[in-house]
Design a protein around this motif. Structure first.
Motif, PDB file in Angstrom:
ATOM      1  N   VAL A  12       0.877  -1.176   0.000  1.00  0.00           N
ATOM      2  CA  VAL A  12       0.000   0.000   0.000  1.00  0.00           C
ATOM      3  C   VAL A  12       0.911   1.221   0.000  1.00  0.00           C
ATOM      4  O   VAL A  12       1.532   1.537   1.016  1.00  0.00           O
ATOM      5  N   GLU A  13       1.009   1.870  -1.138  1.00  0.00           N
ATOM      6  CA  GLU A  13       2.019   2.927  -1.328  1.00  0.00           C
ATOM      7  C   GLU A  13       1.539   3.848  -2.445  1.00  0.00           C
ATOM      8  O   GLU A  13       1.216   3.374  -3.529  1.00  0.00           O
ATOM      9  N   ASP A  14       1.496   5.148  -2.169  1.00  0.00           N
ATOM     10  CA  ASP A  14       0.973   6.060  -3.191  1.00  0.00           C
ATOM     11  C   ASP A  14       2.050   6.622  -4.112  1.00  0.00           C
ATOM     12  O   ASP A  14       1.722   7.237  -5.119  1.00  0.00           O
ATOM     13  N   GLU A  15       3.320   6.413  -3.799  1.00  0.00           N
ATOM     14  CA  GLU A  15       4.373   6.878  -4.711  1.00  0.00           C
ATOM     15  C   GLU A  15       4.582   5.820  -5.787  1.00  0.00           C
ATOM     16  O   GLU A  15       5.175   4.770  -5.532  1.00  0.00           O
ATOM     17  N   ALA A  16       4.097   6.149  -7.003  1.00  0.00           N
ATOM     18  CA  ALA A  16       4.040   5.132  -8.060  1.00  0.00           C
ATOM     19  C   ALA A  16       5.410   4.577  -8.419  1.00  0.00           C
ATOM     20  O   ALA A  16       5.564   3.371  -8.631  1.00  0.00           O
ATOM     21  N   LEU A  56       3.047  -1.158   4.374  1.00  0.00           N
ATOM     22  CA  LEU A  56       2.100  -0.064   4.503  1.00  0.00           C
ATOM     23  C   LEU A  56       2.815   1.264   4.633  1.00  0.00           C
ATOM     24  O   LEU A  56       3.540   1.488   5.614  1.00  0.00           O
ATOM     25  N   ASP A  57       2.617   2.132   3.655  1.00  0.00           N
ATOM     26  CA  ASP A  57       3.144   3.487   3.732  1.00  0.00           C
ATOM     27  C   ASP A  57       2.391   4.244   4.834  1.00  0.00           C
ATOM     28  O   ASP A  57       1.230   3.956   5.121  1.00  0.00           O
ATOM     29  N   LEU A  58       3.074   5.222   5.443  1.00  0.00           N
ATOM     30  CA  LEU A  58       2.440   5.957   6.533  1.00  0.00           C
ATOM     31  C   LEU A  58       1.527   7.064   6.010  1.00  0.00           C
ATOM     32  O   LEU A  58       0.371   7.174   6.398  1.00  0.00           O
ATOM     33  N   ARG A  59       2.055   7.877   5.085  1.00  0.00           N
ATOM     34  CA  ARG A  59       1.253   8.974   4.535  1.00  0.00           C
ATOM     35  C   ARG A  59       0.580   8.506   3.262  1.00  0.00           C
ATOM     36  O   ARG A  59       1.228   8.313   2.237  1.00  0.00           O
ATOM     37  N   LEU A  60      -0.720   8.348   3.341  1.00  0.00           N
ATOM     38  CA  LEU A  60      -1.482   7.824   2.208  1.00  0.00           C
ATOM     39  C   LEU A  60      -2.721   8.667   1.972  1.00  0.00           C
ATOM     40  O   LEU A  60      -3.310   9.169   2.934  1.00  0.00           O
ATOM     41  N   THR A 107      12.467   3.012   7.403  1.00  0.00           N
ATOM     42  CA  THR A 107      12.483   4.435   7.075  1.00  0.00           C
ATOM     43  C   THR A 107      13.005   4.665   5.660  1.00  0.00           C
ATOM     44  O   THR A 107      14.029   4.128   5.275  1.00  0.00           O
ATOM     45  N   LYS A 108      12.240   5.454   4.893  1.00  0.00           N
ATOM     46  CA  LYS A 108      12.672   5.800   3.534  1.00  0.00           C
ATOM     47  C   LYS A 108      13.787   6.834   3.601  1.00  0.00           C
ATOM     48  O   LYS A 108      13.729   7.719   4.459  1.00  0.00           O
ATOM     49  N   PRO A 109      14.748   6.800   2.697  1.00  0.00           N
ATOM     50  CA  PRO A 109      14.897   5.772   1.653  1.00  0.00           C
ATOM     51  C   PRO A 109      15.538   4.512   2.230  1.00  0.00           C
ATOM     52  O   PRO A 109      16.384   4.603   3.121  1.00  0.00           O
TER      53      PRO A 109
HETATM   54 CA    CA Z   1       3.047   8.302   0.872  1.00  0.00          CA
END
Ligand code: CA
Length: 230
Positions: A12-16, A56-60, A107-109
């Protein structure tokens, strides 16, 4: 070294771009990926699917990662490991992530190899019985080595019939429907229904034909299950 077991992973990640690289990499390592680009869709897929792990990404968009995590913990009804991915690395976020029920945190990256290691570790942690033999009557399955024996005789099983046997043995004494089997083995890209029938036939040949009493029972219109002959 033997490859880790194939996991069904929900990302689940909004950065394509990041999502595409994670999918490419993990699929290249033999895992199977489902993908959602927002929290609402991710939650729906996680609740509906049979995933081994959720990344799971945090900011979605639509639903925040922490909220997805909370709702999964409240409603999944089974142990489902969650690995949070986030650009923020403050202590407060880590605490709230674990408080919401995340099992691990990256933690990204991050390096894709690191993500793979964490996935495999979580997969192992939540399937601890894989290391031990699975026994149903005179049938003994070693899931790690991918071997099975009945009454001490090794069964000649190809990949898919072996996976079907493991699914049946893990479910024993319950029945598994054909669609559950298909979903477990092929996910949402099933081949023709003939393929499943052929694999079940091959399993029956290996498991039951050399022995007097069958273990694999077909319940017409319901599914399949293992039985221990008396
Ligand atoms: Ca995000």
């Amino acid at each position: 070294m033997k490859a880790a077991a194939s996991l069904r992973v929900l990302l689940v990640e909004d950065e394509a771009e990041l999502a595409a690289s994670i999918i490419d990499f993990l699929e290249g390592e033999g895992h199977r990926l489902d993908y959602a680009a927002d929290g609402r869709q991710g939650l729906d897929l996680a609740l509906a699917g049979a995933h081994d792990i959720v990344l799971l990404d945090l900011r979605l968009p639509r639903l925040d990662g922490l909220e997805v995590c909370r709702q999964l913990r409240a409603n999944a009804g089974r142990p489902l490991p969650i690995l949070m991915l986030t650009a923020r690395d403050t202590l407060g976020d880590k605490i709230s992530g674990f408080g919401a029920g995340a099992d691990d945190y990256l933690t990204k990256p991050f390096a894709l190899e690191e993500l793979l290691l964490r996935c495999n570790a979580l997969g192992r942690r939540f399937r601890p019985d894989d290391a031990r033999p699975l026994t149903v009557g005179e049938l003994v399955i070693d899931r790690g080595r991918r071997t099975a024996a009945r009454a001490g005789r090794t069964l000649a099983l190809h990949h898919t019939p072996f996976d079907i046997l493991v699914a049946l043995a893990e479910a024993y004494p319950a029945v598994i429907t054909r669609s559950e089997l298909s979903d477990r083995i092929w996910g949402d890209e099933p081949p023709s229904s003939d393929a499943l029938a052929t694999h079940i036939y091959n399993l029956r040949q290996a498991l039951d034909r050399p022995f007097g009493k069958p273990m694999l029972k077909t319940l017409h219109g319901v599914g399949l299950r293992l039985e221990v002959p008396t």
